[in-house]
Design a protein around this motif. Structure first.
Motif, PDB file in Angstrom:
ATOM      1  N   ALA A 145      15.210 -60.298 -66.216  1.00  0.00           N
ATOM      2  CA  ALA A 145      15.602 -61.611 -66.820  1.00  0.00           C
ATOM      3  C   ALA A 145      16.122 -61.670 -68.229  1.00  0.00           C
ATOM      4  O   ALA A 145      17.215 -61.950 -68.761  1.00  0.00           O
ATOM      5  N   GLU A 146      15.455 -60.757 -68.863  1.00  0.00           N
ATOM      6  CA  GLU A 146      15.608 -60.391 -70.384  1.00  0.00           C
ATOM      7  C   GLU A 146      16.824 -59.512 -70.470  1.00  0.00           C
ATOM      8  O   GLU A 146      17.692 -59.812 -71.653  1.00  0.00           O
ATOM      9  N   ALA A 147      16.884 -58.434 -69.619  1.00  0.00           N
ATOM     10  CA  ALA A 147      17.966 -57.635 -69.761  1.00  0.00           C
ATOM     11  C   ALA A 147      19.248 -58.357 -69.344  1.00  0.00           C
ATOM     12  O   ALA A 147      20.346 -58.345 -70.183  1.00  0.00           O
ATOM     13  N   LEU A 148      19.381 -59.289 -68.518  1.00  0.00           N
ATOM     14  CA  LEU A 148      20.264 -60.020 -68.105  1.00  0.00           C
ATOM     15  C   LEU A 148      20.899 -60.965 -69.227  1.00  0.00           C
ATOM     16  O   LEU A 148      22.309 -61.249 -69.486  1.00  0.00           O
ATOM     17  N   GLY A 149      19.790 -61.604 -70.173  1.00  0.00           N
ATOM     18  CA  GLY A 149      20.237 -62.311 -71.198  1.00  0.00           C
ATOM     19  C   GLY A 149      21.019 -61.526 -72.068  1.00  0.00           C
ATOM     20  O   GLY A 149      21.853 -62.052 -72.841  1.00  0.00           O
ATOM     21  N   LEU A 150      20.538 -60.360 -72.312  1.00  0.00           N
ATOM     22  CA  LEU A 150      21.112 -59.657 -73.504  1.00  0.00           C
ATOM     23  C   LEU A 150      22.595 -59.250 -72.898  1.00  0.00           C
ATOM     24  O   LEU A 150      23.560 -59.237 -73.783  1.00  0.00           O
ATOM     25  N   ALA A 210      13.351 -55.707 -74.869  1.00  0.00           N
ATOM     26  CA  ALA A 210      14.804 -55.191 -74.864  1.00  0.00           C
ATOM     27  C   ALA A 210      15.143 -54.660 -76.051  1.00  0.00           C
ATOM     28  O   ALA A 210      14.575 -55.288 -77.242  1.00  0.00           O
ATOM     29  N   VAL A 211      15.771 -53.401 -76.422  1.00  0.00           N
ATOM     30  CA  VAL A 211      15.981 -52.763 -77.550  1.00  0.00           C
ATOM     31  C   VAL A 211      17.460 -52.742 -77.865  1.00  0.00           C
ATOM     32  O   VAL A 211      18.230 -52.251 -77.019  1.00  0.00           O
ATOM     33  N   VAL A 256      10.480 -59.550 -62.107  1.00  0.00           N
ATOM     34  CA  VAL A 256      11.136 -58.163 -61.720  1.00  0.00           C
ATOM     35  C   VAL A 256      11.433 -57.440 -62.898  1.00  0.00           C
ATOM     36  O   VAL A 256      11.928 -58.019 -63.974  1.00  0.00           O
ATOM     37  N   GLN A 257      11.219 -56.166 -63.170  1.00  0.00           N
ATOM     38  CA  GLN A 257      11.219 -55.361 -64.290  1.00  0.00           C
ATOM     39  C   GLN A 257      12.473 -54.363 -63.941  1.00  0.00           C
ATOM     40  O   GLN A 257      13.074 -54.260 -62.919  1.00  0.00           O
ATOM     41  N   VAL A 258      13.275 -54.085 -65.170  1.00  0.00           N
ATOM     42  CA  VAL A 258      14.194 -53.296 -64.970  1.00  0.00           C
ATOM     43  C   VAL A 258      14.137 -51.937 -64.098  1.00  0.00           C
ATOM     44  O   VAL A 258      14.899 -51.623 -63.399  1.00  0.00           O
TER      45      VAL A 258
END
Length: 349
Positions: A291-296, A322-323, A206-208
């Motif tokens: 998932a990457e945004a959640l990790g951030l 993620a930026v 899933v993407q943001v």
């Protein structure tokens, strides 16, 4: 309930040894298959890619079970496919096969009687036929447009009868075809996610952009807005933050609950939002995996992220990842906002 096997018993050692022999023989079969690949494999890929319809995969018995899995793998990786049972094909299911399709038929011997009508149908209507067989002189092989020959390998069955090594090779060959077709077509993780919306695979991809709140939901004020207005906006939108945007609509900063506590004073409500904001906030791109945004968010102990998009005035060096600290530039304009609860509701963890 049967008792647990003793780890040092003769039966345990014998069972483990039997399993080891099976794996060793099947590994040898796979190694032989890898060594046998030649131009016929590329020819099969060309045939499948040239077909404007679907890939019809067929086989009888254990080969049929492998054919079902092969068709499922093709379909899930961007190559439309279906399984047709050869027995049912003789009783009407031949109508499922169109002239625009390509057929892959699996048979270790190549002389499976139930395949005869399907082979004849493919030849009659000039439907490309790919044979997966160990016998190049068989009926299937002699009538096929392309033959993918399975190497001569010992079955893992001690009697040499139960299809084991041969079906493992068929299964692996199907995976080889599917992944090669995937790479040739440039099939992306985004394409994969569209075909796998459910379960663990779907949530991982899933993407943001799929779960974020759009522009109408974003809490935003200008840098000259009084803090009283900023707090009202924070309260109304319920994200626990408010974004600060300038005249160019670029995200210049953010005010969070933590910022309010740090600047708590008698004159807070009369100050400007630009004086209280934190510059260069953490942001993500729409293409970032959720998932990457959640990790951030977990790593930095924050609950919301603004989603920004580069307007193209400079190269996007982050490649959609993620930026951090992207705010304050003239090109990163907010297009949405993501809350940690959005990730959890989507099954992203």
């Amino acid at each position: 309930m049967a008792p647990n096997a003793h780890p040092d018993s003769p039966e345990t050692r014998s069972d483990i040894a039997a399993a080891g022999r099976v794996l060793a023989l099947e590994r040898q079969g796979l190694e032989a298959l890898a060594a046998s690949l030649d131009a016929s494999f590329a020819h099969a890929v060309d045939i499948i890619r040239a077909a404007s319809g679907r890939v019809v995969v067929t086989g009888m018995g254990k080969s049929g079970h492998i054919a079902r899995k092969m068709a499922a793998t093709f379909a899930s990786t961007g190559t439309p496919a279906l399984y047709v049972h050869p027995g049912e094909a003789s009783h009407g299911d031949l109508g499922m096969i169109a002239a625009t399709d390509a057929v892959i038929a699996l048979s270790h011997s190549g002389n499976t009687a139930e395949l005869s009508d399907l082979i004849a149908y493919a030849r009659r209507f000039s439907i490309p036929l790919i044979a997966v067989t160990a016998k190049t002189e068989s009926t299937l092989a002699t009538h096929a447009d392309c033959v993918l020959q399975l190497p001569d390998a010992e079955e893992a069955c001690t009697m040499g009868l139960a299809p084991t090594t041969s079906t493992t090779m068929m299964l692996a060959l199907g995976d080889c075809l599917a992944i090669t077709l995937l790479e040739r077509a440039g099939f992306s993780s985004r394409d994969f996610q569209l075909l796998h919306p459910g379960g663990t695979l779907g949530s991982r991809l899933v993407q943001v952009r799929d779960i974020m709140h759009g522009p109408e939901a974003m809490p935003l004020v200008g840098p000259d807005a009084p803090m009283s207005d900023a707090i009202l906006e924070m309260t109304a939108r319920k994200f626990g933050c408010v974004g600060i945007v300038g005249g160019d609509r670029a995200l210049a900063g953010i005010i969070t609950d933590g910022d309010l506590r740090r600047h708590m004073a008698d004159d807070l409500l009369s100050r400007r939002a630009g004086d209280v904001m934190t510059s260069a906030p953490k942001t993500v791109r729409p293409e970032t995996l959720a998932a990457e945004a959640l990790g951030l968010m977990n790593r930095d102990a924050i609950t919301s992220l603004f989603v920004v998009r580069d307007d193209g005035s400079r190269p996007d060096a982050d490649g959609g990842r993620a930026v951090e600290g992207a705010g304050g530039t003239a090109v990163d304009r907010p297009v949405g906002i993501l809350h940690i609860h959005d990730c959890l509701r989507a099954g992203v963890a």
